[in-house]
Write a protein that holds these residues in place. Structure first.
Motif, PDB file in Angstrom:
ATOM      1  N   GLY B  82       0.806  -1.222   0.000  1.00  0.00           N
ATOM      2  CA  GLY B  82       0.000   0.000   0.000  1.00  0.00           C
ATOM      3  C   GLY B  82       0.837   1.269   0.000  1.00  0.00           C
ATOM      4  O   GLY B  82       0.487   2.234  -0.678  1.00  0.00           O
ATOM      5  N   GLY B  83       1.929   1.265   0.755  1.00  0.00           N
ATOM      6  CA  GLY B  83       2.757   2.474   0.852  1.00  0.00           C
ATOM      7  C   GLY B  83       3.296   2.934  -0.497  1.00  0.00           C
ATOM      8  O   GLY B  83       2.933   4.020  -0.971  1.00  0.00           O
ATOM      9  N   PRO B  84       4.127   2.117  -1.148  1.00  0.00           N
ATOM     10  CA  PRO B  84       4.669   2.531  -2.447  1.00  0.00           C
ATOM     11  C   PRO B  84       3.576   2.820  -3.476  1.00  0.00           C
ATOM     12  O   PRO B  84       3.693   3.766  -4.258  1.00  0.00           O
ATOM     13  CB  PRO B  84       5.513   1.330  -2.877  1.00  0.00           C
ATOM     14  CG  PRO B  84       5.878   0.655  -1.605  1.00  0.00           C
ATOM     15  CD  PRO B  84       4.713   0.857  -0.690  1.00  0.00           C
ATOM     16  N   LEU B  85       2.508   2.019  -3.462  1.00  0.00           N
ATOM     17  CA  LEU B  85       1.433   2.256  -4.425  1.00  0.00           C
ATOM     18  C   LEU B  85       0.836   3.641  -4.224  1.00  0.00           C
ATOM     19  O   LEU B  85       0.651   4.407  -5.184  1.00  0.00           O
ATOM     20  CB  LEU B  85       0.351   1.178  -4.265  1.00  0.00           C
ATOM     21  CG  LEU B  85      -0.783   1.216  -5.286  1.00  0.00           C
ATOM     22  CD1 LEU B  85      -0.237   0.979  -6.689  1.00  0.00           C
ATOM     23  CD2 LEU B  85      -1.847   0.171  -4.952  1.00  0.00           C
ATOM     24  N   SER B  86       0.552   3.989  -2.974  1.00  0.00           N
ATOM     25  CA  SER B  86      -0.089   5.282  -2.766  1.00  0.00           C
ATOM     26  C   SER B  86       0.898   6.419  -3.035  1.00  0.00           C
ATOM     27  O   SER B  86       0.513   7.466  -3.555  1.00  0.00           O
ATOM     28  CB  SER B  86      -0.730   5.368  -1.373  1.00  0.00           C
ATOM     29  OG  SER B  86       0.195   5.747  -0.414  1.00  0.00           O
TER      30      SER B  86
END
Lengths: 269, 294
Positions: B82-86
């Motif tokens: 979720g972190g890198p995607l967001s």
């Protein structure tokens, strides 16, 4: 050509951002059961306020709303004073250990709030403050982020203004109230919005300290309603709309300050 | 004399904040650390003296606790996917909104930011209905491109991706604003020089934009990671940690142990493990940043 392509992406993304919120609003205006159909409807057959009526008459939402307002406004006012005083001291006074004290405070930001929650709960319990507004106001009184934001802003204010006020015979507290607070108005508004929205939207801490139905804030009340009204989509959507409207209105009317605050906190950090 | 006055005024201004931080932050942190070495439970709640010092027992039990490993795995899944995607979505949105070809930037920025200000509990409830296997709009829309209905929150494989998707929708606007500010700080003449040398758009992005944005990206990564490690409301509202504990996060597990079962010693140890993970990863990120900068 390239431009048209850009706009297609931009508008597509805008639709994706807004569609869930629009659907929330639309289904809150539907009669019972209308949003549990296939294919899903995007608009009600007939607009009705029956869900809102239920919220207000049967479900005590006025009380939850009032609780949310009290704690959010309370935390905002108290923390604004405390953080602005500390931010002012760090920006405009020189005292021994100033730099290391400030650095120490900044390092606290890495500690997740969950670490403090168990002892804090016990402290408040033994002070008899569980299920009171103070249980939310007290832990929100001071924030390192708030102190940091105010300090950064006040650093840019020329010392000569303060010196001039001193020449006129103003003491430290007169300077703080009549010179610094008015000068810091933009950053105070920014911090007020951050604090208000943060407290309004907060969930875990109110869930822990507000265990009595009459003390629930809106998010806690919503999460609890979800248990009983799992299938009442339209009612839950109406409750969600009531919950987000105040923060959305605050944001829309003061968005300039909010956006600036993020940029200030972000670029400097 | 005057100097003295000035200093005492500084301390007066600082006292309320420092006192509040000391009593309601520092003492609780120290107390939580102590608590994590005790068997503080529901009986100790009435009388603190029932709590006994048990050394590292809570930590040892945690490392043998399959639910802890499950919650750790789930939380890492959320942070790492979720972190890198967001952050990537935030950066893409910021780049689009910084393009000179685009008009009405203010309106787009406002619209993209709307999900950020909404109340997390309210939108978690909203997305529960969006993810409804039969009546939800997501499955309906996916039906048009031939995707069979997915039981998003009822299937252990899909529940976490569903929560990640919602989190990206909810959060990307915040980092987007920080990236826009970062992009504005890149001197225009760097791009002009690259244009003269005939650099492609991709080359300019790789050789100018990304390196110049590195401090911003580091900051954004750290705050996003710290925030994402504290995943709680989404699983609490949408899945209660299920199905089959596939969305049980560390904070949710800590909450259940501490405030539902009142195993507060155990819960405090969980909180400290979370803290050390966050601390460790922040330090690694800072170090990596320093090394790449040299």
């Amino acid at each position: 050509m390239k431009k048209a392509f850009l706009y297609i992406i931009l508008i597509g993304a805008a639709v994706l951002c807004l569609m869930p919120i629009v659907w929330m609003l639309s289904s809150s205006l539907m009669a019972n059961g209308q949003s549990n159909v296939y294919p899903p409807r995007f608009l009600p057959d007939k607009f009705t306020l029956v869900q809102y009526k239920n919220l207000f008459s049967r479900l005590n939402i006025v009380k939850y709303f009032f609780n949310s307002v009290i704690v959010s406004v309370g935390v905002t006012i108290v923390s604004l004073f405390i953080n602005s005083m500390a931010g002012y001291a760090f920006a405009k006074y020189r005292f021994s250990g100033e730099k290391s004290l400030f650095k120490l405070l900044l390092s606290f930001m890495i500690v997740p709030a969950q670490v403090t929650m168990l002892p804090l709960f016990l402290m408040l319990k033994y002070m008899g403050l569980i299920n009171t507004y103070m249980a939310i106001v007290i832990p929100g009184m001071a924030s390192v982020f708030g102190i940091f934001l105010i300090r950064q802003y006040l650093l840019a204010i020329p010392d000569s203004l303060i010196e001039a006020a001193k020449m006129d015979g103003a003491n430290d507290f007169q300077i703080y109230f009549t010179l610094i607070l008015p000068l810091a108005k933009p950053i105070l508004i920014t911090l007020a919005i951050f604090t208000f929205m943060g407290t309004w939207n907060d969930f875990l801490w109110p869930l822990i300290v507000m265990t009595n139905d009459s003390m629930y804030t809106l998010p806690v009340a919503l999460a609890n309603l979800m248990g009983e009204h799992n299938q009442d989509t339209e009612l839950m959507m109406a409750g969600s709309v009531v919950t987000i409207i105040p923060v959305v209105l605050v944001f829309l009317s003061l968005q300039k300050y909010y956006i600036k605050g993020i940029m200030l906190g972000g670029v400097k950090g | 004399m005057k100097h003295q006055n000035k200093i005492s005024a500084a301390y007066l201004f600082l006292t309320p904040a420092l006192l509040a931080i000391f009593i309601f932050f520092l003492i609780p942190v120290a107390a939580a650390l102590l608590m994590s070495f005790t068997d503080f439970d529901i009986y100790s709640l009435g009388n603190f003296s029932y709590a006994r010092f048990v050394g590292l027992q809570n930590y040892i039990e945690i490392f043998k606790d399959p639910l802890f490993w499950q919650s750790l795995k789930n939380t890492f899944y959320f942070v790492i996917a979720g972190g890198p995607l967001s952050i990537a979505v935030s950066l893409a949105a910021a780049l689009l909104l910084s393009s000179k070809l685009v008009k009405f930037k203010g309106i787009f920025r406002l619209v993209y930011f709307m999900p950020v200000v909404t109340t997390l509990v309210a939108v978690s409830i909203l997305w529960r209905f969006i993810y409804h296997p039969r009546f939800g709009i997501l499955n309906y829309l996916l039906g048009f491109i031939g995707v069979h209905p997915i039981d998003w929150l009822g299937n252990p494989h899909w529940a976490m991706p569903a929560i990640i998707l919602m989190a990206v929708w909810k959060n990307f606007g915040y980092n987007m604003i920080i990236f826009i500010a970062g992009l504005q700080n890149i001197p225009e003449d760097l791009y002009e020089a690259a244009n003269i040398e005939g650099a492609s758009g991709w080359n300019k992005f790789k050789n100018i934009t990304l390196p110049m944005l590195a401090p911003t990206t580091l900051f954004v990564s750290i705050i996003t990671m710290i925030g994402y490690f504290q995943l709680f409301a989404e699983p609490y509202v949408m899945t209660q940690g299920g199905p089959l504990n596939s969305t049980l996060s560390i904070v949710l597990y800590m909450y259940q142990e501490g405030f539902r079962w009142w195993n507060m010693g155990y819960s405090a140890a969980l909180a400290f493990i979370l803290f050390f993970i966050i601390l460790l990863i922040s330090l690694i990120q800072l170090k990596l940043q320093k090394e790449t900068a040299v």
